[in-house]
Write an enzyme that holds these catalytic residues in place. Structure first.
Site, PDB file in Angstrom:
ATOM      1  N   ASP A  25     -17.429   2.689   5.397  1.00  0.00           N
ATOM      2  CA  ASP A  25     -17.439   1.934   4.144  1.00  0.00           C
ATOM      3  C   ASP A  25     -18.099   2.788   3.070  1.00  0.00           C
ATOM      4  O   ASP A  25     -18.730   3.795   3.360  1.00  0.00           O
ATOM      5  CB  ASP A  25     -18.130   0.581   4.310  1.00  0.00           C
ATOM      6  CG  ASP A  25     -19.565   0.697   4.783  1.00  0.00           C
ATOM      7  OD1 ASP A  25     -20.105   1.812   4.748  1.00  0.00           O
ATOM      8  OD2 ASP A  25     -20.141  -0.311   5.201  1.00  0.00           O
TER       9      ASP A  25
ATOM     10  N   GLY B 158     -20.745   0.239  -1.104  1.00  0.00           N
ATOM     11  CA  GLY B 158     -20.727  -0.814  -2.117  1.00  0.00           C
ATOM     12  C   GLY B 158     -21.335  -2.117  -1.635  1.00  0.00           C
ATOM     13  O   GLY B 158     -22.111  -2.756  -2.349  1.00  0.00           O
TER      14      GLY B 158
ATOM     15  N   ASP C 272     -13.453  -5.690  10.860  1.00  0.00           N
ATOM     16  CA  ASP C 272     -14.730  -5.180  11.373  1.00  0.00           C
ATOM     17  C   ASP C 272     -15.783  -6.246  11.158  1.00  0.00           C
ATOM     18  O   ASP C 272     -15.674  -7.061  10.234  1.00  0.00           O
ATOM     19  CB  ASP C 272     -15.158  -3.902  10.641  1.00  0.00           C
ATOM     20  CG  ASP C 272     -15.838  -4.214   9.309  1.00  0.00           C
ATOM     21  OD1 ASP C 272     -17.084  -4.233   9.279  1.00  0.00           O
ATOM     22  OD2 ASP C 272     -15.131  -4.473   8.317  1.00  0.00           O
TER      23      ASP C 272
ATOM     24  N   HIS D 149     -20.133  -7.324  26.911  1.00  0.00           N
ATOM     25  CA  HIS D 149     -19.238  -8.481  27.057  1.00  0.00           C
ATOM     26  C   HIS D 149     -18.635  -8.901  25.718  1.00  0.00           C
ATOM     27  O   HIS D 149     -17.419  -9.111  25.619  1.00  0.00           O
ATOM     28  CB  HIS D 149     -19.959  -9.677  27.673  1.00  0.00           C
ATOM     29  CG  HIS D 149     -19.128 -10.917  27.570  1.00  0.00           C
ATOM     30  ND1 HIS D 149     -18.044 -11.155  28.386  1.00  0.00           N
ATOM     31  CD2 HIS D 149     -19.163 -11.948  26.685  1.00  0.00           C
ATOM     32  CE1 HIS D 149     -17.453 -12.281  28.017  1.00  0.00           C
ATOM     33  NE2 HIS D 149     -18.123 -12.780  26.993  1.00  0.00           N
TER      34      HIS D 149
END
EC number: 2.4.2.29
Length: 375
Positions: free
Chosen positions: A89, A92, A264, A333
Site C-alpha cells: 500500500d 495513504g 486484504d 488456522h
C-alpha cells in the site's frame, strides 16, 4: 503483471494474476505483513495456508527499517524471504489513521513520526520511490483515504486531490522506470456521483488495476454493497479489481458477488491472536470456558496443521496460559480458513454455482443472504 479472466458467474469473476514471481488465482485474499512479516508466521507457513501473494506496508517499512537497510538486502522479498509476489500500500491509509498529528496539503502530508516524534513529509513521489526500493510487484498510488462520515463537499475535495495525486504517482512511477504494476484507487466516499468522477479520471490516466478505497471505514454494510454494485461495472473488465482493507468472511463473499478480484485484511491474523477463530459454522471464541474439555478439532472440515493435530481444549489451554504457540496455531488456522473460502468461491464460479455456494455459506451460520442489486 498480466491479468487473465477465465469465466464469470453473474458479476463474479474467475481469473488469475500472472507475475514473474508466480501466479495468483483470483478471487484472492492477501494476508497482511505490515512490518515485513505476517505476524508469527514464517514465509513457508504462510505459503502452506494457500496464500500466493502478501501485502506489505510502505509507511511502516519506510519508518523501520528504512530504505537503506532494505536496499542492503536487495528488496523486501530478499529481506523477508518471501518468494511470491508482494503488493504494497502507498502509506495513504496509515497517514489517514494518524488523525490529529498530520496535516494534509496539496503537496503531500506533513506528520510526526509516531516512533520518535520527528517531523516527516510524505507525498506521491516519495511513496513511489519507497515502493520502487521495496521491489513491490503491485504498487499502489498515494491517495487520501476519505474518512467516514464525510459530507459531499469534503468528499469531493478529497477525491479530486486524490486524482491529482494519482497523476503525480503515475508520472513518478514511470520516470523511475518501474516495470511492475501500478494500481489506481477509486475514492468518493458513499457518493455515487463522486465515485463516477474518480473512476473516469483514473481510467483516463491509465493503470494496471483499480482498487476501491475508502470503504470498510465505518460506513454501513448496505453502503459498501451499494458502492460496489455501482462502481465495479465501470472498471475496465480486463483489469483486476481490489477491495482494500476488507474484511470479514462475509465481506469477501459479498465483494466476490459484486465483481471484486482481490482482498486484504488484518482480521484473520489479528483476531487469531485474540482467540477469535473462523470456522465453517461461524466463529469460535477459544478462550471461553466451554472449550476447556472439548477434544474435537477446531473445524472438522479444515485441513490446516492446527485442525489436523490439536483439540479445542489444547488451543483453549494455550490461550489461557498466554502461550505464543497458541497465537501461532490460531493464525495458521484463520489464514487457512480464508484461503479455503477463496478456493470455494473460485470453484463455485467455475461451475456456475456461486449463488448456491453463497446460500450454503450463510445457512451454515444461521444467517440470511444479503440482497444483491445487480442487473
Amino acid at each position: 503483471m498480466k491479468f487473465e479472466l477465465d469465466t464469470t458467474d453473474g458479476r463474479a469473476r474467475r481469473g488469475r494474476l500472472v507475475f514473474e514471481r508466480g501466479v495468483v488465482e483470483t478471487p484472492a485474499f492477501m494476508p497482511v505483513g505490515t512490518y515485513g512479516t505476517v505476524k508469527g508466521m514464517t514465509p513457508e507457513e504462510v505459503e502452506a495456508t494457500g496464500a500466493q501473494i502478501i501485502l506489505g506496508n510502505t509507511f511502516h517499512l519506510w519508518l523501520r527499517p528504512g530504505q537503506e537497510i532494505m536496499k542492503l538486502h536487495g528488496d523486501l522479498h530478499d529481506f523477508m524471504q518471501w518468494k511470491g509476489p508482494i503488493l504494497t500500500d502507498s502509506g495513504g491509509f496509515q497517514v489517514f489513521s494518524l488523525g490529529d498529528i498530520r496535516k494534509i496539503t496539496e503537496q503531500g502530508v506533513h506528520f510526526r513520526n509516531p516512533i520518535n516524534g520527528d517531523p516527516i513529509f510524505l507525498d506521491p513521489e516519495k511513496s513511489m520511490e519507497i515502493q520502487y526500493d521495496l521491489g513491490s510487484d503491485i504498487v499502489m498510488i498515494f491517495d487520501e483515504c476519505t474518512p467516514y462520515p464525510a459530507d459531499w463537499d469534503y468528499a469531493k475535495r478529497s477525491m479530486e486531490m486524490s486524482l491529482r495525486w494519482a497523476k503525480r504517482s503515475r508520472d513518478r512511477f514511470d520516470s523511475l522506470g518501474n516495470k511492475n504494476a501500478l494500481f489506481g484507487i477509486i475514492q468518493g466516499s458513499v457518493y455515487e456521483d463522486l465515485r463516477d468522477i474518480s473512476v473516469k479520471g483514473l481510467v483516463e490516466i491509465g493503470f494496471d488495476g483499480y482498487a476501491v478505497g475508502g470503504l470498510a471505514v465505518g460506513e454501513p454494510k448496505e453502503d459498501m454493497h451499494r458502492i460496489l454494485e455501482h462502481v465495479c461495472p465501470q472498471i475496465p473488465a480486463d483489469k483486476p479489481r481490489y477491495l482494500m482493507g476488507v474484511g470479514k468472511p462475509e465481506d469477501l463473499v459479498e465483494g466476490v458477488r459484486r465483481g471484486i478480484d482481490m482482498f486484504d485484511c488484518v482480521m484473520p491474523t489479528r483476531n487469531a491472536r485474540n482467540g477469535h477463530l473462523f470456522v465453517t459454522d461461524g466463529v469460535v471464541k477459544i478462550r471461553n470456558a466451554k472449550h476447556k474439555s472439548d477434544t474435537a478439532p477446531l473445524d472438522a472440515e479444515c485441513d490446516c496443521y492446527t485442525c489436523r493435530n490439536y483439540s479445542r481444549a489444547y488451543l483453549h489451554h494455550l490461550d489461557r496460559c498466554n502461550e505464543i504457540l497458541g497465537a501461532r496455531l490460531n493464525t495458521i488456522h484463520n489464514l487457512r480458513y480464508y484461503q479455503r473460502l477463496m478456493a470455494g468461491l473460485r470453484k463455485a464460479i467455475e461451475e456456475g454455482k456461486l449463488e448456491s455456494f453463497v446460500t450454503d455459506f450463510y445457512q451454515r451460520q444461521g444467517r440470511t443472504v444479503p440482497p444483491l442489486n445487480v442487473d
